[in-house]
Design an enzyme around this catalytic site. Structure first.
Site, short mmCIF file in Angstrom:
data_model
loop_
_atom_site.label_atom_id
_atom_site.label_comp_id
_atom_site.label_asym_id
_atom_site.label_seq_id
_atom_site.Cartn_x
_atom_site.Cartn_y
_atom_site.Cartn_z
CG ASP A 1 -1.78 1.24 1.33
OD1 ASP A 1 -1.97 1.91 0.29
OD2 ASP A 1 -2.25 1.55 2.44
CD GLU A 2 -0.51 5.87 -1.17
OE1 GLU A 2 -0.26 6.31 -0.03
OE2 GLU A 2 -1.20 6.48 -1.99
N PRO A 3 4.06 1.58 -0.97
CG PRO A 3 5.00 -0.22 -2.14
CD PRO A 3 3.73 0.57 -2.00
#
Length: 454
Positions: A121-123
């Site tokens: 998740d949006e790393p």
């Protein structure tokens, strides 16, 4: 076939393709709430509003069971905390695919219509530094391999949702867009992987945060107002913040050799509380302007008549346990309140002019916790701060919908938030004797809405 007829057929074919692409609109469904709406109710809410695509942040079995047989297109998510193990172990990836994809995926009319697996998740969010970045590509490759072994790779695409700050333009000119320097190598690896498997590039576009962080962007420009001052980039004219951000990404993709990469806007929305310019009226104006822009099929200056392949509104429901590290507004992105009641109305292009509320929602009893005005309140502020550390008081923050509540009304708000989040247990309204349980709605006296949970 006469040449003119052939041209007409080709024209209408491409017109149909572009029109259908612009209509692929879904929502993000997060579950970081103290009292989440039951998953079957959420699926009912999605269907009653003709929303046919949903993006999840994990693979909650109760959520996937509720989606079974719904025929909604689903993106399931892999949390960032799992990336390290999935990067280092093909067996872990195979196990995850078996437990979360193979077990649920539709065969015929039953099961879940899983379209994407979102790895992380949006790393690449800048604030994460190197915490997740080293594991993303390996995790994506291992998940892809596991899908191939499960014979599901033709049905399910692997994607990596990228954050709004993964790309930038120091000059604010979209044509100068590029990825953050420390991400360049990883981005080329990711884009090569996506291109090889015909997967799109998932990305967050955040006009609200752009407005907060960039003094050169006005509210009118962000809200698609025709009176807004345009931004020029050479011979290209930008009339809104979305096009500006989107084309900055398009230029960044071109810079590293992927100018034709399909783009999915995986998160875009507007919060309704917890900050200046975060309210339902502005959120409605933004989303109506954005929907009109999408359905115009105009595209952007760098991609004319080529809108995003899909767009996912962030978010379906408010989540009172989301991290507020970025800001108090983080708990207020929902089109609907936590209990499925529409905050405003917007047409997603499916013919519904108004949003349909969740039906037959069950709530806790009509009880509230307020401050006891008949005793010494000298320690009340400290107790309220303690309550807010374990509850949701974001509406009290500057710019929030309840920021104008004076003392001791704001103390009561904090006490009640804690009390509701703890299921109205008697001891959660103690506060050293400062709290008092009442059946008289304090919202009436203070003229703001006190929360009452399910």
């Amino acid at each position: 076939m006469p040449p003119n007829l052939r041209l007409i057929i080709i024209f209408f074919f491409f017109f149909f393709v572009l029109a259908s692409r612009a209509r692929a609109i879904g929502v993000n469904w997060g579950t970081m709430a103290s009292h989440p709406l039951p998953p079957p109710k959420v699926v009912e809410l999605l269907k009653s509003n003709d929303i046919n695509k949903v993006k999840l942040f994990d693979a909650d079995p109760l959520v996937l069971q509720a989606l079974s047989g719904s025929n909604l297109g689903v993106t399931i998510g892999i949390p960032n905390a799992m990336l390290r193990s999935l990067n280092s172990s093909k067996k872990a990836a195979e196990s995850w695919v078996h437990d979360n994809v193979t077990r649920y995926i539709s065969n015929g009319g039953s099961g879940v219509r899983i379209e994407y697996v979102a790895v992380g998740d949006e790393p690449f969010l800048q604030s994460y530094g190197e915490q997740f970045k080293p594991f993303v590509i390996g995790a994506a490759i291992n998940i892809q391999t596991a899908l191939v072994r499960a014979n599901l790779d033709s049905k399910v695409k692997v994607v990596v949702p990228c954050s709004f700050d993964a790309f930038l333009s120091e000059s604010n000119l979209p044509s100068k867009g590029h990825f953050r320097a420390e991400l360049n190598k990883t981005m080329i690896q990711l884009l090569t992987f996506l291109d090889k498997h015909s997967s799109p590039f998932f990305v967050t576009i955040s006009p609200f945060l752009s407005l907060q962080q960039n003094k050169n962007i006005s509210l009118d420009f962000t809200l698609f107002k025709e009176t807004a001052k345009a931004h020029n980039d050479s011979h290209r004219t930008y009339k809104n913040s979305f096009d500006l951000s989107y084309d900055t990404l398009v230029a960044a993709l071109s810079t590293v050799g992927f100018s034709k990469m399909d783009i999915v806007v995986s998160q875009i929305g507007w919060p309704t509380d917890g900050a200046a310019n975060a309210n339902s009226s502005i959120a409605e104006t933004f989303l109506k302007g954005f929907m009109k822009h999408l359905h115009s099929k105009m595209g952007t200056p760098l991609r004319p008549h080529n809108p995003p392949v899909e767009t996912y509104i962030f978010s379906l429901l408010d989540e009172d346990q989301r991290s507020i590290a970025t800001g108090n507004f983080e708990r207020h992105w929902g089109l609907f309140t936590f209990d499925g009641q529409a905050k405003y109305h917007v047409d997603f292009g499916q013919g519904l002019k108004t949003l349909v509320n969740a039906q037959n929602v069950e709530y806790l009893s009509s009880k509230w916790c307020v401050v006891n005005n008949n005793i010494d309140l000298s320690n009340a502020t400290a107790s309220a701060l303690q309550a807010c550390n374990n509850a949701d008081c974001t509406a009290l923050s500057p710019g929030g919908s309840c920021s104008n509540i004076s003392w001791p009304g704001n103390i009561s708000y904090a006490f009640n938030s804690f009390y509701q989040q703890h299921d109205q247990s008697a001891d959660s309204c103690d506060f050293g004797g400062l709290g008092l349980i009442t059946t008289v709605d304090p919202s009436v006296a203070i003229l703001v809405s006190f929360p009452k949970l399910m």
